[in-house]
Write an enzyme that holds these catalytic residues in place. Sequence first.
Site, PDB file in Angstrom:
ATOM      1  N   SER A 206       0.838  -1.201   0.000  1.00  0.00           N
ATOM      2  CA  SER A 206       0.000   0.000   0.000  1.00  0.00           C
ATOM      3  C   SER A 206       0.877   1.256   0.000  1.00  0.00           C
ATOM      4  CB  SER A 206      -0.968  -0.043   1.192  1.00  0.00           C
ATOM      5  OG  SER A 206      -1.932   0.975   1.099  1.00  0.00           O
TER       6      SER A 206
ATOM      7  N   HIS B 123      -7.309  -5.463  -0.918  1.00  0.00           N
ATOM      8  CA  HIS B 123      -6.131  -4.635  -0.704  1.00  0.00           C
ATOM      9  C   HIS B 123      -5.110  -5.301   0.213  1.00  0.00           C
ATOM     10  CE1 HIS B 123      -3.953  -0.947  -1.069  1.00  0.00           C
ATOM     11  NE2 HIS B 123      -3.978  -0.681   0.214  1.00  0.00           N
TER      12      HIS B 123
ATOM     13  N   ASP C 175      -9.140  -5.481  -5.229  1.00  0.00           N
ATOM     14  CA  ASP C 175      -8.324  -4.452  -4.582  1.00  0.00           C
ATOM     15  C   ASP C 175      -8.859  -3.047  -4.849  1.00  0.00           C
ATOM     16  OD1 ASP C 175      -6.239  -3.202  -3.284  1.00  0.00           O
ATOM     17  OD2 ASP C 175      -4.682  -3.868  -4.671  1.00  0.00           O
TER      18      ASP C 175
END
Length: 310
Positions: free
Chosen positions: A114, A284, A258
Amino acid sequence: MIGQVTFAQEKSYKETVIENPTAEEDLKVVADHLEAIMTNKMGKAASLLADSYEGRGPAFEETEYIYYDQLDSHYSDKPNDSTLWTIEHFVEEVEQVRKALNLDKDNFYLLGQSWGGMLAMEYALKYQENLKGLVISNMMASIPEYEKYAAEVLGPQLPPEVYKEIKALEAAEDFGNPRYTELVMEHYYTKHVLHKPLDEWPEFVNRAFSHLNPNIYIYMQGYSEFGVTGDATLKGWDVSGRLNELKIPTLMIGGKYDTMDPKYMEWMSTEVQNGRSVTTNGAHVSQYDDPETYFSGLIQFIKEVDDGSF
């Protein structure tokens, strides 16, 4: 390998546990499922992750896993100085950790998840000569492209009345409204962050969220999951045009559900000079909701880079 790209104090594991009674629990994260995957017990690995994602490691053959807390995060010092909350500063924190641990191009893989993926890209663009391999997990190389995907694909997938209410609250900048949190958590996070109902989210995932420093998050990302808001500092960030500078072996990991466009993640792997992509059936944090695909792809990448066959 470095997971979430964050910076830790120079204290031993034992000292950390003594000073922070929950640290030992927090640091038990990878050994059991990696060992299961390495011995081809994939069903056991998936079960371990679904149940708790907490092993007694870290351990993966001869590989050492290094996790650290960024300045102003969790166990690190917290000066609460926003002048330090820059990509440039955080890149140098990664470099400081590398130097302190004597890591180099012969033994240093950098994995960023991320925001960590953004930082890992920035680090590699400056210091790729120090890396053996790079793993970008669930992060696109362009904030504008991420915002476009959220607006054109993910948002409209929500129930129309839910999306309308979310956008109305955002337009009013009413981000502190509990209703906003409720709508995003129940309808967006359960689809695109961890692909499970909230009551099935493991305790360790909720604990990880509790460690997030909201001040840094808001300063750099803003309040919305659909894009950067206000004058948050990541607005307009884009290194997509520089991916072709990366010569080192690079793995892009995306997820079908995601918040980041999985097709874009696949495209990123073709832009770097020596890349590969893996697309999981997760969201995610697909290392949690599709660990079998995530870790088997990651381990294969590391093995092939190590033996020169990548």
